[in-house]
Scaffold this active site. Structure first.
Site, PDB file in Angstrom:
ATOM      1  N   LYS A   1       1.304  -5.661  -0.522  1.00 11.87           N
ATOM      2  CA  LYS A   1       2.757  -5.665  -0.333  1.00 11.87           C
ATOM      3  C   LYS A   1       3.220  -4.254  -0.004  1.00 11.87           C
ATOM      4  O   LYS A   1       2.503  -3.296  -0.271  1.00 11.87           O
ATOM      5  CB  LYS A   1       3.441  -6.149  -1.613  1.00 11.87           C
TER       6      LYS A   1
ATOM      7  N   HIS B   1       7.100   0.374  -1.597  1.00 15.76           N
ATOM      8  CA  HIS B   1       8.526   0.604  -1.344  1.00 15.76           C
ATOM      9  C   HIS B   1       9.050   1.845  -2.063  1.00 15.76           C
ATOM     10  O   HIS B   1       8.303   2.546  -2.755  1.00 15.76           O
ATOM     11  CB  HIS B   1       9.348  -0.644  -1.669  1.00 15.76           C
TER      12      HIS B   1
ATOM     13  N   HIS C   1       8.175   2.627  -5.595  1.00 16.05           N
ATOM     14  CA  HIS C   1       6.841   3.176  -5.826  1.00 16.05           C
ATOM     15  C   HIS C   1       6.786   4.649  -5.440  1.00 16.05           C
ATOM     16  O   HIS C   1       6.117   5.446  -6.096  1.00 16.05           O
ATOM     17  CB  HIS C   1       5.789   2.386  -5.036  1.00 16.05           C
TER      18      HIS C   1
HETATM   19  N1  ARG Z   1       3.755  -3.241  -9.904  1.00 12.65           N
HETATM   20  C1  ARG Z   1       5.067  -3.244 -10.472  1.00 12.65           C
HETATM   21  C2  ARG Z   1       6.109  -3.351  -9.368  1.00 12.65           C
HETATM   22  O1  ARG Z   1       5.835  -3.002  -8.246  1.00 12.65           O
HETATM   23  C3  ARG Z   1       5.349  -2.010 -11.284  1.00 12.65           C
HETATM   24  C4  ARG Z   1       4.527  -1.914 -12.532  1.00 12.65           C
HETATM   25  C5  ARG Z   1       5.219  -1.150 -13.607  1.00 12.65           C
HETATM   26  N2  ARG Z   1       4.439  -1.017 -14.791  1.00 12.65           N
HETATM   27  C6  ARG Z   1       4.301  -1.915 -15.757  1.00 12.65           C
HETATM   28  N3  ARG Z   1       3.507  -1.661 -16.741  1.00 12.65           N
HETATM   29  N4  ARG Z   1       4.976  -3.044 -15.726  1.00 12.65           N
HETATM   30  O2  ARG Z   1       7.225  -3.750  -9.613  1.00 12.65           O
END
Ligand code: ARG
Length: 636
Positions: free
Chosen positions: A168, A171, A174
């Site tokens: 994905k 964005h 991130h």
């Molecule tokens: N991969 C998730 C996202 O893109 C963020 C992860 C954040 N960390 C966690 N431990 N939930 O939204």
């Protein structure tokens, strides 16, 4: 510590040991301001009769040099019976005329402002910075389990950041997590903590069953090897479009009264569900395939992170959370009455568990779907407990967009309800706002690489405009890349984390205003002075610093002396802007000083002394930039 000893010697009867023992966290050998604070406390204790341990922590630094180097608000000493402004005046009068480190304080209302004397600070802080080099601003005591006993070891922190989702787009959320997280990790490392940098990949869920399916249908091994991120993304987009069309078709038939059971059973959605079921059942072939996607993506991510000076100690991810563990925690939650069944699914009804507003705010998150599968939150619960088990951390920071405020609150609360308040208390969510209008010149961005490439191109164009300089840059493409990255990062870190900002390519790449290129330019300019002066390290070290009498020189050193304090304050706020604001203040002072403190062309002794000053500034500027995750350039 002989450079700080110079300062200690100025004060009769003062020893380093005496103040280090007397005041908690006082380490003048690392932080010159600690000495200033300690000495001023001793003097003020005599004058006011107030206990030193009350005075020491309330001496605060100022927002700008014209307000002094330290201030004291008289009411903070809580003396009854006299008006604070009268007290302030009285104390200022009693302050010794001939104090070796401070001038007589000035009084505004009930504030006392203390200004340091030029010569002592110049003659101690410049050598101190030049000897400490990249260590100046670090404080290894802060991260000790017991600050008085290093043998007890360091405190350990996990900083979880970046955490993109495979296949994905990477964005803005991130991007910000990566920039801010990298900075926070550096900050704790400089404070002597044992830091674990963790990337928690989004790499699990039904959508990844769908992706695997897409690969079976349309995948290309060669493309996957060459460009996994883009290939997987393309597949992901394609299969999702297909699935949407299919769903629409089924819907139409349904409306027309047809029996769609057969169609639904053969649909992509259903196939994806089955594939993902295989993955969760640890089917070897399915898992091997999935591991390949993941591993290849990580290889690419690593390249990009390297451009940002970031490495991770661990790539964890949602796929790594054990189903057995989640089952176990699920049962425990049920037994403890934390979750309950609701139409075949399991949910946490916070409103029932916690009365009042808090419970209401936490809503009713699901932890098991009706088909028995776990969710994002379920995985986070087990993952958190697993990390604590594995790393026994003293602190864990999640760097995640404020869009997930509720998710993290739910997570921490569930951990607490499970009986682990101690663990929940060690966890902190560091959140941040949105980036608006993030697009490249070629359209909306998908991946971090696209943004970085586009900004680098822009910087390259700018650099080419100055032909003479351009010719001298050894690696123009690499330099443009570094400048582009600095542009993006500085813009991101300029405001408070929680604020949204608009991605503005023109503004961020400009040399005017407080931008990344401006900061880099300031660094390159000092590098250039160093090159042109051509003095050896020994020559600079032997400079007669008493020649530095100009107010511009004194002011630069007063700022340089603030650096360790600035870092320490940043550990409380965890705001990159605290560091940036300091660096811009410093670079502004530098750029207005050049006309007054010429190096090349000055008489030799003066040249050496001024070079020592600029060399110290160069070190602090470089340290600050590296703390933020920037790579300082020497030519541009
Ligand atoms: N991969 C998730 C996202 O893109 C963020 C992860 C954040 N960390 C966690 N431990 N939930 O939204």
């Amino acid at each position: 510590h002989f450079s700080i000893d110079n300062l200690v010697k100025q004060v009769e009867g003062l020893t380093l040991e005496a103040i280090t023992d007397k005041y908690p966290g006082c380490h003048p050998e690392l932080n010159p301001f600690d000495l200033y604070r300690a000495h001023l406390t001793n003097v003020l204790a005599d004058i006011t009769g107030v206990e030193p341990k009350i005075i020491y922590p309330i001496l605060s630094w100022t927002l700008s040099l014209d307000k002094g180097d330290l201030t004291l608000a008289a009411p903070a000493l809580r003396i009854k019976g006299k008006k604070p402004d009268e007290l302030a005046k009285e104390w200022a009068e009693k302050f010794p005329e001939n104090d070796p480190l401070f001038q007589k304080p000035t009084v505004v209302n009930y504030f006392l402002s203390f200004f340091v004397r030029g010569a002592p600070i110049i003659e101690s802080v410049i050598p101190m910075i030049r000897q400490s080099g990249s260590e100046y601003g670090h404080n290894k005591f802060l991260g000790l389990k017991d600050p008085k006993d290093a043998s007890q070891g360091k405190k350990r922190i996990i900083v979880e950041f970046s955490s993109p989702n495979i296949a994905k787009p990477f964005h803005a959320g991130h991007l910000r997590s990566t920039i801010i997280g990298g900075f926070i990790a550096n900050l704790y490392e400089g404070a002597g903590w044992d830091v674990i940098r963790m990337n928690y990949l989004g790499d699990w869920g039904k959508q990844y069953g769908l992706l695997a399916l897409a690969f079976e249908k349309y995948g290309d091994d060669e493309l996957l090897q060459k460009d996994p991120i883009n290939h997987l993304f393309t597949l992901y987009v394609r299969i999702n479009q297909e699935m949407t069309l299919e769903k629409e078709k089924i819907e139409e038939r349904k409306k027309a009264g047809e029996d769609v059971t057969e169609l639904e059973a053969q649909s992509l959605d259903e196939e994806a569900r089955r594939y993902f079921k295989k993955m969760t059942d640890r089917d070897e072939a399915a898992l091997a395939q999935w591991k390949r996607f993941r591993d290849l993506s990580i290889v690419r991510y690593k390249d990009t992170y390297a451009r940002l000076n970031i490495h991770f100690d661990e790539y964890s991810g949602e796929s790594r959370v054990s189903e057995t563990e989640m089952d176990r925690v699920g049962k425990e939650m049920e037994e403890k009455g934390i979750c309950q069944e609701d139409k075949g699914a399991m949910l946490v009804d916070f409103q029932k568990l916690i009365p009042g507003k808090e419970g209401k705010r936490l809503e009713k998150p699901l932890v098991r779907k009706r088909d028995g599968t776990a969710l994002y939150l379920t995985r986070d619960i087990s993952e958190l407990l697993g990390r604590h088990e594995k790393y026994k951390f003293d602190k864990m920071i999640y760097v995640v967009a404020s869009a997930q405020d509720l998710h993290l609150k739910q997570l921490f609360k569930i951990i607490e309800l499970l009986g682990h308040k101690d663990i929940a208390d060690k966890c902190q969510h560091i959140n941040f706002g949105l980036v608006l209008g993030m697009s490249t010149r070629k359209g909306t961005v998908k991946f971090l690489d696209d943004i970085l490439r586009d900004v680098a191109d822009k910087m390259h164009e700018t650099m080419k405009k100055n032909e003479d300089k351009y010719k001298q840059v050894e690696d123009p493409v690499g330099t443009a890349d570094t400048l582009g990255i600095s542009s993006v990062m500085v813009q991101d870190m300029s405001g408070k984390r929680i604020n949204n900002y608009t991605f503005n390519m023109e503004a961020m790449t400009s040399f005017e205003g407080d931008t990344g290129p401006y900061l880099q330019y300031a660094h390159a300019r000092v590098s250039s002075i160093k090159r042109r002066a051509g003095l050896s390290d020994d020559e600079i070290a032997s400079a007669d610093l008493s020649l530095l009498t100009e107010p511009h020189a004194v002011n630069i050193v007063r700022l340089l002396a603030q650096w360790p304090d600035t870092v320490k304050n940043t550990l409380n706020s965890l705001e990159p802007t605290t560091v940036l604001t300091y660096l811009f203040k410093m670079t502004h002072a530098l750029s207005s000083s050049y006309d007054h403190l010429q190096v090349v062309g000055s008489e030799r002794e003066l040249m050496k002394a001024r070079m020592a000053l600029y060399d110290a500034a160069h070190i602090v500027l470089g340290n600050g930039m590296r703390l933020l995750g920037l790579s300082p350039v020497n030519r541009m």
